[in-house]
Motif scaffolding. Structure first.
Motif, PDB file in Angstrom:
ATOM      1  N   TYR A   1      -7.529  -7.500   2.386  1.00  0.00           N
ATOM      2  CA  TYR A   1      -7.215  -6.167   1.881  1.00  0.00           C
ATOM      3  C   TYR A   1      -8.285  -5.169   2.316  1.00  0.00           C
ATOM      4  O   TYR A   1      -7.982  -4.075   2.821  1.00  0.00           O
TER       5      TYR A   1
ATOM      6  N   GLU B   1      -8.358   3.635   6.703  1.00  0.00           N
ATOM      7  CA  GLU B   1      -9.102   4.839   6.323  1.00  0.00           C
ATOM      8  C   GLU B   1      -9.556   5.601   7.570  1.00  0.00           C
ATOM      9  O   GLU B   1      -9.481   6.830   7.639  1.00  0.00           O
TER      10      GLU B   1
ATOM     11  N   ARG C   1      -7.902  -1.866   4.719  1.00  0.00           N
ATOM     12  CA  ARG C   1      -8.202  -0.529   4.192  1.00  0.00           C
ATOM     13  C   ARG C   1      -9.272   0.168   5.033  1.00  0.00           C
ATOM     14  O   ARG C   1      -9.215   1.378   5.252  1.00  0.00           O
TER      15      ARG C   1
ATOM     16  N   MET D   1       0.844  -1.204   0.000  1.00  0.00           N
ATOM     17  CA  MET D   1       0.000   0.000   0.000  1.00  0.00           C
ATOM     18  C   MET D   1       0.873   1.245   0.000  1.00  0.00           C
ATOM     19  O   MET D   1       1.609   1.498   0.947  1.00  0.00           O
TER      20      MET D   1
ATOM     21  N   TYR E   1     -16.533   1.825   3.360  1.00  0.00           N
ATOM     22  CA  TYR E   1     -16.330   0.628   4.195  1.00  0.00           C
ATOM     23  C   TYR E   1     -17.355   0.512   5.328  1.00  0.00           C
ATOM     24  O   TYR E   1     -17.250  -0.375   6.165  1.00  0.00           O
TER      25      TYR E   1
END
Lengths: 409, 409
Positions: free
Chosen positions: A327, A335, A331, A24, A392
């Motif tokens: 993943y 975030e 994330r 990343m 998300y």
């Protein structure tokens, strides 16, 4: 500016997650930490190979907690260390993420919640299956009312792990827990998504549970076949079932089965007043959906319109761990760290999952006696604020966030 | 000489079973009985049409009990009357068979057992699914050790019966029970076969159970749609799950769900140390069975060598009720009457099934609290004699009885 993190725990799971994190570009891994020097050096080498030559490798987690350089600590250690390390990270003002595993007792779950409420630093149990393709699809279908009013959901962790029976030699911790403990110690893969489906801690809560284990045969037999000269009797029942009631009137059924030959399944099931999904059939029945009107199942593919937007980019995800779920859950956490917002699986959700595992063990030890599941929100569940809007988000899927542009995950 | 019987209860189920019985040349139906004169006359007409012109039609069951003409009473009445009528039949020296249904309380189950022990007259809960094709196949596979040592079994009654919501008008009793009661009142279709698989009451017994019900929506909504001017709130939870532990270390899971849209299933599952069967997938996984060695399911048809001999004559059975199961369970009972032997489902098996339904209701009323399931054998379960050898035996399948000749069922 990159998000600066430290990683603790570099065995199988930790090194796998480290590999994903190193890929990343917006993440800067400032620290890696493991008590085992060999593992540490191996991970350091991997960091260097991936271009991160400034990473600090340490055997002392205190170096991470004391540093002003990092915003978050990601914990991939053995189960026993998850909660204590998360608490320490939060006390030092650092977002804490920790891997899947059980609570070892109910007290440490209260401690985790108390630490959050004192520090206001978020923590998150990294339940990757909350971001599974089917699990997110179900969340979207539920949100859109396709199943009507939910009445019953199921899930499980059914995975033949007898090959780990030799782990008492190689040091894999799960085998040590299985040797001495019985109950559902590994239920977050299903309970995580279920919490999102049933809006647990957000207008709903888990009230009580009963848990029963079978006799223990599978691992014991496997171990005896590997080490006939020193057989051991494992405590872990081959299969544990846990029933839970919710304040909303729904029931939940969880299954743990890691000691017998069978194809892998998380045994998902969502049932409402209009229809039902069953993972093991990969099929759905919704009243009135079939054109021929028959009372028969349809393949899940007949409902592909409900694919979660994140999974419309499936080909991009496939290179990552567990088909992309790893993943996505990383994330999701990162975030929140970057934006300084609440994590999509918050301390209360994490506490609920941890508590249910500990209380399953308690119930099994009492032959299935009913256990009350604490309300860790101390009543806030009746008036919770929505979670921050994000691609998300798990309390609500915001389809509008995905409109009109190609996302970079 | 023909086996002489009386039939009580001539509504839907009773008239269906009467039709099958009338087709048996070795059975003489001496009496038919129903409180409802209209039903009685209709059934009498059917008897006459089938050549039985000497049948006595009566509204008074005492006529049957007092008669020396009959050897057995078959009870197809409403649930509440099953056990009292069976007890009365046994007291009069007549074999008693009664239809599927719950106990209304635990006391009547004790009464049933006590009556048997005082009179030595056998009685049998006519659980047709004990003779289902898949259920008997599983019994044979278990007996042959294909699944290894059993650890966990499942079953259920999942059948969208909302169409019966109008039965408060038409008089179908299930709706009255659903209006006032909640719990698993209809579990024998799965628990019957499970008892045979786990050798319950024969070296194994059920110890405890916990039962939880969801909120009640399905029937209530259906009723409101039919009778919007006088809606009623039904008590029956849409879905009830019951977990049970056995002295042998196995666990059982039962599901009752009659109020929501879904395809019919009895949700059977058999799991042992060598493999697993799942009805909903119609698939089996046995370690080492696949030639390609993959950890993937195989269709049940790959194990057709374990078809129970009774079901090798499937084409002969198909004309009868429920695909042949009804015919087989009736023959199983009538053979025991003719031979004056124990019934293949005996008073203890019947009592266990009845008790579990009553205790499910108790547990649900206590939020899932653990209930102890009585040992109705008073300890005999540890030293039981085998059942009489028969093609209908359920404690053990005797394949040798089927060798060499074509059977007339």
């Amino acid at each position: 500016m990159k998000t600066r993190i430290g990683v603790i725990g570099l065995a199988d799971r930790g090194s796998g997650m480290l590999g994903i994190l190193l890929g990343m570009e917006d993440i800067d891994i400032k620290f890696i930490c493991d008590l085992n020097v060999e593992r540490l050096e191996k991970a350091e080498k991997v960091c260097h190979e991936k271009g991160n030559t400034s990473v600090i490798a340490t055997t002392d987690a205190e170096d991470l907690f004391a540093s002003d350089e990092i915003e978050a600590v990601m914990i991939f250690t053995s189960w026993n260390a998850h909660v204590p390390l998360a608490i320490e990270a939060m006390r030092h003002g650092k977002y804490a993420a920790f891997e899947v595993g059980p609570a070892q007792n109910i007290g440490q779950v209260y401690d985790l919640v108390k630490t959050y409420e004192e520090t206001k630093v978020p923590c998150m149990l990294l339940e990757n299956c909350c971001y599974g393709e089917r699990e997110l699809m179900m969340k979207l279908m539920i949100q859109k009312g396709v199943f009507g009013e939910l009445i019953h959901v199921r899930g499980g962790y059914m995975h033949d792990l007898r090959y780990l029976a030799n782990a008492l030699e190689t040091g894999h911790e799960r085998s040590f827990h299985n040797l001495y403990r019985t109950g559902d110690l590994y239920l977050t893969h299903e309970l995580g998504p279920i919490i999102t489906w049933l809006n647990i801690n957000r207008g709903n809560r888990i009230l009580n549970l009963s848990s029963m284990s079978t006799k223990s045969i599978g691992i014991t037999e496997k171990y005896a076949s590997l080490y006939p000269e020193k057989p051991l009797k494992f405590a872990m029942g081959d299969l544990t079932t846990t029933m839970l009631t919710c304040s909303g009137g729904e029931t939940i059924l969880l299954t743990h089965n890691v000691s017998n030959p069978r194809p892998y399944s998380r045994g998902g099931q969502v049932q409402g007043t209009r229809g039902i999904w069953m993972e093991d059939k990969d099929a759905i029945f919704i009243e009135g959906h079939r054109e021929d009107g028959k009372e028969e199942w349809e393949p899940v593919s007949a409902f592909s319109e409900y694919t979660h937007p994140l999974w419309k980019k499936k080909e991009e995800l496939e290179g990552f761990g567990h088909g992309g779920m790893d993943y996505l859950v990383l994330r999701a956490f990162l975030e929140a760290v970057r934006k300084r917002t609440q994590t999509p699986i918050d301390v209360y959700d994490s506490a609920t999952m941890l508590a249910v595992s500990a209380l399953s063990e308690t119930s099994v030890s009492q032959g299935g006696a009913l256990q009350h599941v604490p309300d860790f929100t101390s009543g806030r569940w009746v008036v919770r604020e929505p979670m921050p809007k994000s691609i998300y988000s798990l309390d609500e899927i915001h389809e509008d966030l995905f409109e009109g542009e190609t996302l970079t995950l």
